[in-house]
Design a protein around this motif. Sequence first.
Motif, PDB file in Angstrom:
ATOM      1  N   THR A 161       2.526   5.720   6.674  1.00 30.70           N
ATOM      2  CA  THR A 161       2.503   5.170   5.240  1.00 30.70           C
ATOM      3  C   THR A 161       2.737   4.050   5.255  1.00 30.70           C
ATOM      4  OG1 THR A 161       3.509   7.543   4.850  1.00 30.70           O
ATOM      5  CG2 THR A 161       4.133   5.786   3.357  1.00 30.70           C
ATOM      6  N   VAL A 195       5.148   2.236  -0.481  1.00 28.01           N
ATOM      7  CA  VAL A 195       4.979   3.414  -0.945  1.00 28.01           C
ATOM      8  C   VAL A 195       5.845   4.730  -0.272  1.00 28.01           C
ATOM      9  CG1 VAL A 195       3.250   5.275  -1.598  1.00 28.01           C
ATOM     10  CG2 VAL A 195       2.598   2.964  -1.510  1.00 28.01           C
ATOM     11  N   LYS A 207       4.399  10.584  -2.199  1.00 31.51           N
ATOM     12  CA  LYS A 207       3.450  10.060  -3.355  1.00 31.51           C
ATOM     13  C   LYS A 207       2.290   9.638  -2.621  1.00 31.51           C
ATOM     14  CE  LYS A 207       7.200   8.733  -6.501  1.00 31.51           C
ATOM     15  NZ  LYS A 207       8.331   8.913  -5.839  1.00 31.51           N
ATOM     16  N   PHE A 208       2.399   8.993  -1.249  1.00 25.22           N
ATOM     17  CA  PHE A 208       1.254   8.616  -0.811  1.00 25.22           C
ATOM     18  C   PHE A 208       0.254   9.824  -0.382  1.00 25.22           C
ATOM     19  CE2 PHE A 208      -1.033   7.003   3.060  1.00 25.22           C
ATOM     20  CZ  PHE A 208      -1.809   5.983   2.443  1.00 25.22           C
ATOM     21  N   THR A 260      -1.168  11.131  -3.279  1.00 26.93           N
ATOM     22  CA  THR A 260      -2.144  10.479  -3.992  1.00 26.93           C
ATOM     23  C   THR A 260      -3.517  10.587  -3.312  1.00 26.93           C
ATOM     24  OG1 THR A 260      -0.588   8.782  -4.879  1.00 26.93           O
ATOM     25  CG2 THR A 260      -2.978   8.111  -4.883  1.00 26.93           C
ATOM     26  N   TRP A 307       6.386   4.188  -7.323  1.00 33.08           N
ATOM     27  CA  TRP A 307       5.882   4.375  -6.038  1.00 33.08           C
ATOM     28  C   TRP A 307       6.970   4.301  -5.165  1.00 33.08           C
ATOM     29  CZ3 TRP A 307       1.444   6.054  -4.442  1.00 33.08           C
ATOM     30  CH2 TRP A 307       0.198   5.781  -5.222  1.00 33.08           C
ATOM     31  N   HIS A 308       8.063   3.234  -5.465  1.00 36.23           N
ATOM     32  CA  HIS A 308       9.020   3.030  -4.586  1.00 36.23           C
ATOM     33  C   HIS A 308      10.150   4.080  -4.632  1.00 36.23           C
ATOM     34  CE1 HIS A 308      10.134   1.639  -8.587  1.00 36.23           C
ATOM     35  NE2 HIS A 308      11.573   1.764  -8.266  1.00 36.23           N
TER      36      HIS A 308
END
Length: 379
Positions: A110, A114, A118-119, A122, A225-226
């Motif tokens: 990853t 990110v 979420k990664f 996505t 994202w964070h």
Amino acid sequence: MGLFLLWFFFGIGLIIQGIYLLMIFGRTAWFKSPSKSPSTQSPEEGVTVLVAAHNEFQNLKVLIPKLFEQDYPKFDVMIVNDRSTDRTKRLLEEMMAIYPKLRSVTIKYTPSHVTPKKFALTLGIKVAKNDVILLTDADCIPNSDQWIRKMTAPVRLEDKTFAIGYSGYQEKPSQLNRWIQFETILTALFYLSFGLWKDPFMGIGRNLCYRKSFFMGVKAFKGIWHLEGGDDDLFVNNYATGKNSTIVIDPQAATTSVPKETWKDYLVQKKRHLHVGKYYRGEDKRKIGLYSMSHALFWIGGIGLLIYFGIGLQWEHFLAVLGIILLRSVFVAGIFKSAAKTVQGKAPKMNPVLNDLFYLGYFWILGSVSYQSKDIQWK
């Protein structure tokens, strides 16, 4: 002055609690499904069921066959294998030989900027074949073979951006599980009820539908994202409105998840969920905060009055306050049980009156710790 404050706390808390329980939560508890069923005359649009999985070998072994029992003519399943070190990859290879509509993508690392889930989501959405995306988790099982059809209908047939569904937990014989059942229904009463009032503010990734084109159009999880978590509730919080969203309340459209077995695991999970709440819009934080504040005022004022009148041997006043507390408890029990039957078809054991009091410590202690925490992780 002290007695006046106790009466003031008790009275204000009672009034606001009454509004929430009857006027807001009642929308879900006594919800009646529209008599008409979704149209089946239009061509059925393709749907991709998406699951992000990290070391979920055992759960995927159960979930994948269940997904392919769905009574829907045009769908595929995308499993995002997120850095798994167990037998997930081999299982997916074996399952893909059995189920031609099963696809997978493997993530080996990853990016540092990110968060992992979420990664994974996505990437999975980006390579999905269909525009309609139906999200769930590896430890969730659809409650019926109509899950895909019913959960995606608002997006497919009514041009909605979001279809927000319910996901419960398996019932087990423990106090922890009774609390999980209670807290899950309480959370559902918030987001389902306000959604029915055309004021949605969150959804859950265990049962959520939206379009790939919309997701990519808003640049996925831009701005969050964070954050560890928020791939479901914050995403909905940022973009859902009364016009573009529909709440799906139907036991056949729900899913059921595997609950945590220990308090330690449960608290780690809830710490992550509660942490995300600090990033909700101000008006949405007030929806939860007003309920919790009035709940605390009611119990602080009520218990304080019982102690005051008990010490003073003022039994008429004591019984009046106790009667009001018991009456509210009856409403709480009735609304929670009715809501559980409405959203999942049955009311599990959850000790609504006892857990309603326990909620005082849960929200104010765990909520405060979660709000300030910086060590939140997915897996």
